[in-house]
Design a protein around this motif. Structure first.
Motif, PDB file in Angstrom:
ATOM      1  N   THR A   3      -2.525  -8.334  -1.575  1.00  0.00           N
ATOM      2  CA  THR A   3      -3.097  -7.149  -0.950  1.00  0.00           C
ATOM      3  C   THR A   3      -2.804  -5.930  -1.807  1.00  0.00           C
ATOM      4  N   ALA A   4      -3.723  -4.978  -1.812  1.00  0.00           N
ATOM      5  CA  ALA A   4      -3.561  -3.765  -2.607  1.00  0.00           C
ATOM      6  C   ALA A   4      -2.671  -2.792  -1.860  1.00  0.00           C
ATOM      7  N   PRO A  10       1.400   3.057  -0.702  1.00  0.00           N
ATOM      8  CA  PRO A  10       0.100   2.625  -0.176  1.00  0.00           C
ATOM      9  C   PRO A  10      -1.020   2.963  -1.151  1.00  0.00           C
ATOM     10  N   LEU A  11      -2.117   2.237  -1.010  1.00  0.00           N
ATOM     11  CA  LEU A  11      -3.265   2.451  -1.883  1.00  0.00           C
ATOM     12  C   LEU A  11      -3.781   3.877  -1.739  1.00  0.00           C
ATOM     13  N   THR A  12      -3.762   4.399  -0.520  1.00  0.00           N
ATOM     14  CA  THR A  12      -4.192   5.773  -0.263  1.00  0.00           C
ATOM     15  C   THR A  12      -3.294   6.376   0.796  1.00  0.00           C
ATOM     16  N   HIS A  13      -3.128   7.689   0.763  1.00  0.00           N
ATOM     17  CA  HIS A  13      -2.322   8.360   1.773  1.00  0.00           C
ATOM     18  C   HIS A  13      -3.176   8.886   2.912  1.00  0.00           C
ATOM     19  N   ASP A  14      -4.472   8.786   2.786  1.00  0.00           N
ATOM     20  CA  ASP A  14      -5.374   9.269   3.815  1.00  0.00           C
ATOM     21  C   ASP A  14      -5.503   8.203   4.906  1.00  0.00           C
ATOM     22  N   GLN A  18      -7.458   4.102   5.126  1.00  0.00           N
ATOM     23  CA  GLN A  18      -6.649   2.897   5.150  1.00  0.00           C
ATOM     24  C   GLN A  18      -7.372   1.814   5.928  1.00  0.00           C
ATOM     25  N   ALA A  19      -6.997   0.584   5.666  1.00  0.00           N
ATOM     26  CA  ALA A  19      -7.647  -0.549   6.320  1.00  0.00           C
ATOM     27  C   ALA A  19      -7.359  -0.501   7.819  1.00  0.00           C
ATOM     28  N   PRO A  20      -8.409  -0.572   8.642  1.00  0.00           N
ATOM     29  CA  PRO A  20      -8.193  -0.559  10.090  1.00  0.00           C
ATOM     30  C   PRO A  20      -7.620  -1.886  10.560  1.00  0.00           C
ATOM     31  N   MET A  21      -6.921  -1.845  11.675  1.00  0.00           N
ATOM     32  CA  MET A  21      -6.382  -3.069  12.243  1.00  0.00           C
ATOM     33  C   MET A  21      -7.405  -3.612  13.220  1.00  0.00           C
TER      34      MET A  21
END
Length: 107
Positions: A3-4, A10-14, A18-21
Motif C-alpha cells: 500500500t502507498a 501518509p501519501l497525502t495530508h489532505d 485519503q482512501a475512504p473506508m
C-alpha cells in the motif's frame, strides 16, 4: 506491504484525498469468499487497522484547519476595527483642521 503511504508518512495530508473506508463491493455483507486465504484476511485487517489509525490524524488536521480559519477571521476582525478607529480619528482631525481654517478666514 504494497500500500502507498504509511501511518508516519501518509501519501497525502489532505483528508479528502485519503482512501475512504468503504466496505468491499465485490462480496455481499456477511459472506465468506470462496477463494479465502489467510494472507488476504491479514492484509484486509492490516489495511483496516491502518485506516482506523489514520482517522484521528484526519480529525486533527480538520480541527487545525478550523482553528486556523477561525484565527484568520479573528485577525481580519481586529484589522477592520483598527481601520475604522483610525478612520474616525482622521475624520476628527480633518474637522479640526476645517474649523481652524474657517476661524482663520473669519478673522
Amino acid at each position: 506491504m504494497n500500500t502507498a503511504g504509511t501511518i508516519d508518512r501518509p501519501l497525502t495530508h489532505d483528508p479528502k484525498k485519503q482512501a475512504p473506508m468503504k466496505p468491499s463491493t465485490h462480496e455481499p455483507a456477511g459472506s465468506t469468499p470462496e477463494d479465502f486465504t489467510t494472507s488476504d484476511a491479514r492484509d484486509s485487517r492490516q489495511n483496516r487497522t491502518r485506516e482506523m489509525q489514520l482517522i484521528p490524524e484526519a480529525l486533527a488536521r480538520a480541527h487545525m484547519h478550523d482553528r486556523l480559519y477561525e484565527a484568520e477571521r479573528e485577525r481580519r476582525a481586529v484589522r477592520l476595527a483598527t481601520a475604522r478607529r483610525m478612520q474616525r480619528r482622521a475624520e476628527r482631525a480633518s474637522m479640526r483642521a476645517r474649523r481652524a481654517l474657517a476661524m482663520a478666514v473669519m478673522q
